[in-house]
Scaffold this active site. Sequence first.
Site, mmCIF file in Angstrom:
data_model
loop_
_atom_site.group_PDB
_atom_site.id
_atom_site.type_symbol
_atom_site.label_atom_id
_atom_site.label_comp_id
_atom_site.label_asym_id
_atom_site.label_seq_id
_atom_site.Cartn_x
_atom_site.Cartn_y
_atom_site.Cartn_z
ATOM 1 N N LYS A 11 0.788 -1.169 -0.071
ATOM 2 C CA LYS A 11 0.094 -0.039 0.089
ATOM 3 C C LYS A 11 0.827 1.303 0.182
ATOM 4 C CE LYS A 11 -3.890 -2.485 2.122
ATOM 5 N NZ LYS A 11 -4.854 -2.284 3.477
ATOM 6 N N TYR A 51 -12.151 -2.499 -3.651
ATOM 7 C CA TYR A 51 -12.883 -2.847 -2.443
ATOM 8 C C TYR A 51 -14.246 -2.648 -2.416
ATOM 9 C CZ TYR A 51 -8.215 -2.538 0.163
ATOM 10 O OH TYR A 51 -6.942 -2.682 0.452
ATOM 11 N N PHE A 59 -15.593 3.091 7.321
ATOM 12 C CA PHE A 59 -14.148 3.410 6.856
ATOM 13 C C PHE A 59 -13.813 3.488 5.343
ATOM 14 C CE2 PHE A 59 -14.192 -1.141 7.974
ATOM 15 C CZ PHE A 59 -13.556 -1.584 6.546
ATOM 16 N N ARG A 87 -1.786 -14.787 3.441
ATOM 17 C CA ARG A 87 -2.598 -14.174 4.630
ATOM 18 C C ARG A 87 -1.946 -14.296 5.836
ATOM 19 N NH1 ARG A 87 -6.771 -10.495 3.769
ATOM 20 N NH2 ARG A 87 -7.803 -10.996 5.852
ATOM 21 N N THR A 93 -5.778 -8.212 10.192
ATOM 22 C CA THR A 93 -6.135 -6.757 9.440
ATOM 23 C C THR A 93 -5.753 -5.456 10.441
ATOM 24 O OG1 THR A 93 -8.103 -7.829 8.513
ATOM 25 C CG2 THR A 93 -7.972 -5.437 8.702
ATOM 26 N N ARG A 104 2.630 -7.102 9.085
ATOM 27 C CA ARG A 104 1.774 -6.253 9.610
ATOM 28 C C ARG A 104 2.457 -6.268 11.370
ATOM 29 N NH1 ARG A 104 -4.124 -7.548 7.184
ATOM 30 N NH2 ARG A 104 -3.994 -6.038 5.297
ATOM 31 N N ASN A 114 -2.313 -0.132 7.123
ATOM 32 C CA ASN A 114 -1.430 -1.420 7.414
ATOM 33 C C ASN A 114 -0.582 -1.779 6.516
ATOM 34 O OD1 ASN A 114 -3.656 -1.943 5.765
ATOM 35 N ND2 ASN A 114 -4.636 -3.277 7.287
ATOM 36 N N GLU A 128 -9.329 -10.020 -8.250
ATOM 37 C CA GLU A 128 -8.421 -8.997 -8.022
ATOM 38 C C GLU A 128 -7.285 -8.864 -9.214
ATOM 39 O OE1 GLU A 128 -9.123 -9.062 -3.265
ATOM 40 O OE2 GLU A 128 -7.075 -9.638 -3.733
HETATM 41 N N1 UDP Z 1 -9.738 -0.979 7.355
HETATM 42 C C1 UDP Z 1 -9.837 -0.099 8.066
HETATM 43 N N2 UDP Z 1 -10.640 0.093 9.258
HETATM 44 C C2 UDP Z 1 -11.285 -0.846 9.727
HETATM 45 C C3 UDP Z 1 -10.959 -2.101 8.933
HETATM 46 C C4 UDP Z 1 -10.356 -1.955 7.578
HETATM 47 O O1 UDP Z 1 -9.054 1.158 7.610
HETATM 48 O O2 UDP Z 1 -11.759 -0.909 10.810
HETATM 49 C C5 UDP Z 1 -8.825 -0.975 6.101
HETATM 50 C C6 UDP Z 1 -7.611 -1.756 6.400
HETATM 51 O O3 UDP Z 1 -6.621 -0.851 5.544
HETATM 52 C C7 UDP Z 1 -7.761 -3.150 5.669
HETATM 53 C C8 UDP Z 1 -8.793 -2.546 4.618
HETATM 54 O O4 UDP Z 1 -9.643 -1.804 5.035
HETATM 55 O O5 UDP Z 1 -6.693 -3.711 5.261
HETATM 56 C C9 UDP Z 1 -9.669 -3.873 3.955
HETATM 57 O O6 UDP Z 1 -10.416 -4.474 5.094
HETATM 58 P P1 UDP Z 1 -10.341 -5.893 5.225
HETATM 59 O O7 UDP Z 1 -11.238 -6.269 6.133
HETATM 60 O O8 UDP Z 1 -10.812 -6.614 3.793
HETATM 61 O O9 UDP Z 1 -9.099 -6.416 5.726
HETATM 62 P P2 UDP Z 1 -7.766 -7.238 5.006
HETATM 63 O O10 UDP Z 1 -8.527 -8.211 4.103
HETATM 64 O O11 UDP Z 1 -6.812 -6.149 4.324
HETATM 65 O O12 UDP Z 1 -6.890 -7.734 6.143
HETATM 66 MG MG MG Z 2 -9.733 -7.886 2.577
#
Ligand code: UDP
Ligand code: MG
Length: 150
Positions: A11, A51, A59, A87, A93, A104, A114, A128
């Site tokens: 990112k 997204y 958010f 993952r 996350t 992370r 993150n 994707e």
């Molecule tokens: N995110 C955020 N606030 C939250 C949850 C998610 O800003 O409370 C952002 C964060 O950058 C995350 C992205 O949204 O990586 C996508 O969310 P997802 O739940 O898909 O998490 P990921 O798959 O990236 O772990």
């Molecule tokens: Mg995700």
Amino acid sequence: MSTERTFIAIKPDGVQRGLIGEIIKRFEQKGFKLVAMKLIHASADHLRQHYADLKEKPFFSGLIKYMSSGPVVAMVWEGLGAVKTGRVMLGETNPADSKPGTIRGDYCIQIDRNIIHGSDSVDSAKEEISLWFTPEELVSYTSCAESWIY
Ligand code: UDP
Ligand code: MG
């Protein structure tokens, strides 16, 4: 486990903080095969598509602003169980819940900064990959892990 492809993106904060090499190194040294890679400053529209599942989340607009604030490194990595293992390598996350040793867990502290994205299923990886790359950009070659000498 089967051979899969996953979409990984460093990112804008990861790029800005000089973590590109460190992150690529982890996937490369793990043994996954790099199939495609580009540095791209993605548009807000492109990121809204990426997204789309999260468009109702509070958010969402902040996420699009963050992700379109600078270039990202978009990549496709291939290998046995690449989606699930990818993952695990990312961590949770929320960096606060991520164990040391994960990307992370080692390099960030805020959920909204993150540093890395990774597909969460084989199906979302396919979607994707097709959003970020043309079929011609997915490079075909043999890596050493596909032709063991011993
Ligand atoms: N995110 C955020 N606030 C939250 C949850 C998610 O800003 O409370 C952002 C964060 O950058 C995350 C992205 O949204 O990586 C996508 O969310 P997802 O739940 O898909 O998490 P990921 O798959 O990236 O772990
Ligand atoms: Mg995700």
